[in-house]
Design a protein around this motif. Structure first.
Motif, PDB file in Angstrom:
ATOM      1  N   PHE A  76      21.787 -20.381  26.823  1.00 52.50           N
ATOM      2  CA  PHE A  76      21.149 -21.632  26.397  1.00 52.50           C
ATOM      3  C   PHE A  76      22.082 -22.825  26.626  1.00 52.50           C
ATOM      4  O   PHE A  76      21.641 -23.970  26.645  1.00 52.50           O
ATOM      5  CB  PHE A  76      20.736 -21.545  24.924  1.00 52.50           C
ATOM      6  CG  PHE A  76      19.722 -22.579  24.520  1.00 52.50           C
ATOM      7  CD1 PHE A  76      18.385 -22.438  24.870  1.00 52.50           C
ATOM      8  CD2 PHE A  76      20.098 -23.712  23.807  1.00 52.50           C
ATOM      9  CE1 PHE A  76      17.442 -23.407  24.510  1.00 52.50           C
ATOM     10  CE2 PHE A  76      19.162 -24.677  23.434  1.00 52.50           C
ATOM     11  CZ  PHE A  76      17.836 -24.526  23.785  1.00 52.50           C
ATOM     12  N   LYS A  77      23.366 -22.530  26.819  1.00 53.92           N
ATOM     13  CA  LYS A  77      24.317 -23.610  27.083  1.00 53.92           C
ATOM     14  C   LYS A  77      24.240 -24.078  28.538  1.00 53.92           C
ATOM     15  O   LYS A  77      24.885 -25.042  28.921  1.00 53.92           O
ATOM     16  CB  LYS A  77      25.743 -23.150  26.753  1.00 53.92           C
ATOM     17  CG  LYS A  77      25.954 -22.909  25.263  1.00 53.92           C
ATOM     18  CD  LYS A  77      27.383 -22.544  24.966  1.00 53.92           C
ATOM     19  CE  LYS A  77      27.578 -22.289  23.479  1.00 53.92           C
ATOM     20  NZ  LYS A  77      28.856 -21.682  23.171  1.00 53.92           N
ATOM     21  N   ASP A 103      25.773 -25.888  13.104  1.00 54.27           N
ATOM     22  CA  ASP A 103      26.226 -26.952  13.995  1.00 54.27           C
ATOM     23  C   ASP A 103      25.875 -26.694  15.469  1.00 54.27           C
ATOM     24  O   ASP A 103      25.377 -27.573  16.170  1.00 54.27           O
ATOM     25  CB  ASP A 103      27.758 -26.969  13.855  1.00 54.27           C
ATOM     26  CG  ASP A 103      28.321 -28.336  14.047  1.00 54.27           C
ATOM     27  OD1 ASP A 103      27.635 -29.305  13.709  1.00 54.27           O
ATOM     28  OD2 ASP A 103      29.453 -28.430  14.574  1.00 54.27           O
ATOM     29  N   THR A 105      23.583 -24.730  16.673  1.00 54.14           N
ATOM     30  CA  THR A 105      22.123 -24.768  16.839  1.00 54.14           C
ATOM     31  C   THR A 105      21.651 -26.215  16.979  1.00 54.14           C
ATOM     32  O   THR A 105      20.792 -26.531  17.821  1.00 54.14           O
ATOM     33  CB  THR A 105      21.459 -24.087  15.618  1.00 54.14           C
ATOM     34  OG1 THR A 105      21.937 -22.744  15.569  1.00 54.14           O
ATOM     35  CG2 THR A 105      19.947 -24.090  15.707  1.00 54.14           C
ATOM     36  N   VAL A 111      20.746 -31.297  23.014  1.00 59.43           N
ATOM     37  CA  VAL A 111      20.778 -31.243  24.485  1.00 59.43           C
ATOM     38  C   VAL A 111      19.364 -31.003  25.032  1.00 59.43           C
ATOM     39  O   VAL A 111      18.917 -31.666  25.962  1.00 59.43           O
ATOM     40  CB  VAL A 111      21.750 -30.114  24.948  1.00 59.43           C
ATOM     41  CG1 VAL A 111      21.732 -29.980  26.460  1.00 59.43           C
ATOM     42  CG2 VAL A 111      23.155 -30.386  24.450  1.00 59.43           C
TER      43      VAL A 111
HETATM   44  P1  ATP Z   1      26.973 -20.801  12.277  1.00 53.39           P
HETATM   45  O1  ATP Z   1      27.606 -22.085  11.827  1.00 53.39           O
HETATM   46  O2  ATP Z   1      26.390 -20.038  11.144  1.00 53.39           O
HETATM   47  O3  ATP Z   1      27.846 -19.968  13.156  1.00 53.39           O
HETATM   48  P2  ATP Z   1      25.699 -22.051  14.532  1.00 53.39           P
HETATM   49  O4  ATP Z   1      24.327 -22.553  14.749  1.00 53.39           O
HETATM   50  O5  ATP Z   1      26.807 -23.076  14.534  1.00 53.39           O
HETATM   51  O6  ATP Z   1      25.690 -21.206  13.174  1.00 53.39           O
HETATM   52  P3  ATP Z   1      26.568 -21.096  17.113  1.00 53.39           P
HETATM   53  O7  ATP Z   1      26.654 -19.723  17.684  1.00 53.39           O
HETATM   54  O8  ATP Z   1      27.761 -21.950  17.177  1.00 53.39           O
HETATM   55  O9  ATP Z   1      26.046 -20.928  15.611  1.00 53.39           O
HETATM   56  O10 ATP Z   1      25.379 -21.872  17.865  1.00 53.39           O
HETATM   57  C1  ATP Z   1      24.103 -21.269  18.008  1.00 53.39           C
HETATM   58  C2  ATP Z   1      23.628 -21.390  19.407  1.00 53.39           C
HETATM   59  O11 ATP Z   1      23.435 -22.767  19.733  1.00 53.39           O
HETATM   60  C3  ATP Z   1      24.608 -20.910  20.456  1.00 53.39           C
HETATM   61  O12 ATP Z   1      24.629 -19.506  20.583  1.00 53.39           O
HETATM   62  C4  ATP Z   1      24.070 -21.603  21.710  1.00 53.39           C
HETATM   63  O13 ATP Z   1      22.973 -20.912  22.237  1.00 53.39           O
HETATM   64  C5  ATP Z   1      23.575 -22.936  21.135  1.00 53.39           C
HETATM   65  N1  ATP Z   1      24.571 -23.970  21.457  1.00 53.39           N
HETATM   66  C6  ATP Z   1      25.755 -24.193  20.860  1.00 53.39           C
HETATM   67  N2  ATP Z   1      26.436 -25.183  21.477  1.00 53.39           N
HETATM   68  C7  ATP Z   1      25.645 -25.600  22.514  1.00 53.39           C
HETATM   69  C8  ATP Z   1      25.774 -26.577  23.553  1.00 53.39           C
HETATM   70  N3  ATP Z   1      26.862 -27.360  23.655  1.00 53.39           N
HETATM   71  N4  ATP Z   1      24.753 -26.720  24.418  1.00 53.39           N
HETATM   72  C9  ATP Z   1      23.641 -25.957  24.320  1.00 53.39           C
HETATM   73  N5  ATP Z   1      23.484 -25.005  23.394  1.00 53.39           N
HETATM   74  C10 ATP Z   1      24.454 -24.825  22.493  1.00 53.39           C
END
Ligand code: ATP
Length: 323
Positions: A76-77, A103, A105, A111
């Motif tokens: 997804f990134k 954060d 998510t 994006v």
């Molecule tokens: P927690 O704080 O509980 O870990 P979180 O939502 O911060 O929850 P992450 O794994 O950091 O958990 O983010 C969730 C998903 O969001 C990632 O696996 C990715 O798919 C998406 N994501 C994070 N950063 C980006 C980015 N820069 N661009 C696009 N998608 C992103």
């Protein structure tokens, strides 16, 4: 607004099911169809959508974890991954996505909204860390601090029986909210959090006092992200200084994520799930929804991911005196 998708993403947190239930029930009330996306953003890319009806969300408000599963999605990134996600949303005629997560998510949501503005997004704060801007509390935080507090209480019983010093590591990669609250609530003798530089010198002073009378349990609560290093490294340092002391380490780890959500988390998740659907009906989109001073609060994703909640300085002061 005819069709909404809901998903849970990133680390799971207790109360996510209550949020899903509130979304489905509110949408049903307004005759909006809801699709659940399995495994967060990864499921958007793979197209794992399932229709959610009242039956599917029956009997889940009290369950930890998430019936929709969660995932961390590297794809997804990438632009290509998000394009695939968009195509699956179009194929299912989805007008809006409600994403429960932290954060990361919210960053993914921001994006995506910039690239595909025709699909509305709402973010709900689902993380045990309580580090999200735009809400006083996140869904899952209350359960996590209660779980940590109960675990520390149990550790104190055995620590007291054998005059041991325990270092208890709690979750919180970048934030010390869990450590601070569970430390205060369990009467910890010291708390180390990433936000406070004064913690280590204070701990060393407290240990000098203990050295005069080591006939007591001593509990140090450490946030996993504390910059002085892991709890095991801290143990080594302290053991070197006090070789005769019985020092033990307990890492609470993932048990803080599991379990039935507390009343506070169930109610917060229900209010926010309800507010998400209400917001979409009013044409509000591309915001994170939280509660600030008891009121529903909308924060644009851009702002939500740029800022972080600060630790309450009054609690730090309290700890200084009570620990
Ligand atoms: P927690 O704080 O509980 O870990 P979180 O939502 O911060 O929850 P992450 O794994 O950091 O958990 O983010 C969730 C998903 O969001 C990632 O696996 C990715 O798919 C998406 N994501 C994070 N950063 C980006 C980015 N820069 N661009 C696009 N998608 C992103």
């Amino acid at each position: 607004m005819k069709r909404v998708a809901v998903l849970t993403s990133g680390g799971d947190s207790p109360g996510m099911n209550a949020a899903i239930r509130a979304v489905v029930k509110t949408a049903y009330f307004y005759q909006i169809e809801v699709f659940g996306v399995l495994r967060g953003y990864e499921g958007l890319i793979q197209g794992t959508f399932e229709p959610l009806n009242l039956e599917r969300v029956h009997n889940i408000i009290h369950r930890g974890g998430t019936i929709l599963k969660s995932a961390r999605s590297e794809r997804f990134k990438t632009e290509e991954g998000r394009k695939q996600a968009y195509e699956h949303l179009l194929k299912h005629n989805i007008d809006a996505v409600i994403a429960v997560g932290g954060d990361g998510t919210y960053t993914g949501a921001k994006v995506f909204c910039e690239e595909f503005p025709e699909i509305a997004w709402i973010g709900l704060p689902g993380t045990i860390d309580n580090d999200l801007y735009g809400t006083d509390f996140t869904i899952g935080y209350d359960t996590a601090i209660n779980t940590a507090m109960e675990a520390i209480d149990r550790i104190r019983d055995t620590a007291d029986a054998l005059n041991r010093l325990f270092i208890v590591e709690v979750m919180g990669r970048d934030a010390g909210f869990i450590a601070l609250r569970s430390g205060i609530a369990s009467g910890a003798e010291a708390v180390l959090i990433p936000e406070s530089k004064a913690d280590l010198p204070r701990l060393l002073r407290r240990l000098e006092q203990r050295a005069k009378n080591p006939e007591h349990a001593f509990i140090v609560v450490v946030a996993e992200g504390d910059e002085i290093g892991s709890s095991l490294a801290l143990k080594q340092k302290l053991q070197y200084k006090y070789p005769r002391w019985d020092i033990r380490v307990v890492v609470l780890g993932h048990l803080q994520r599991g379990g039935a959500p507390t009343c506070a988390d169930r109610v917060l998740a229900s209010e926010l799930g309800f507010a998400a659907v209400e917001a979409l009906r009013k044409g509000i989109k591309n915001v994170a929804i939280g509660k600030v001073h008891k009121e529903i609060h909308y924060t644009p994703f851009e702002q939500a991911i740029k800022h972080h909640n600060d630790i309450n300085p009054n609690l730090l002061r309290l700890l200084e005196i009570l620990a």
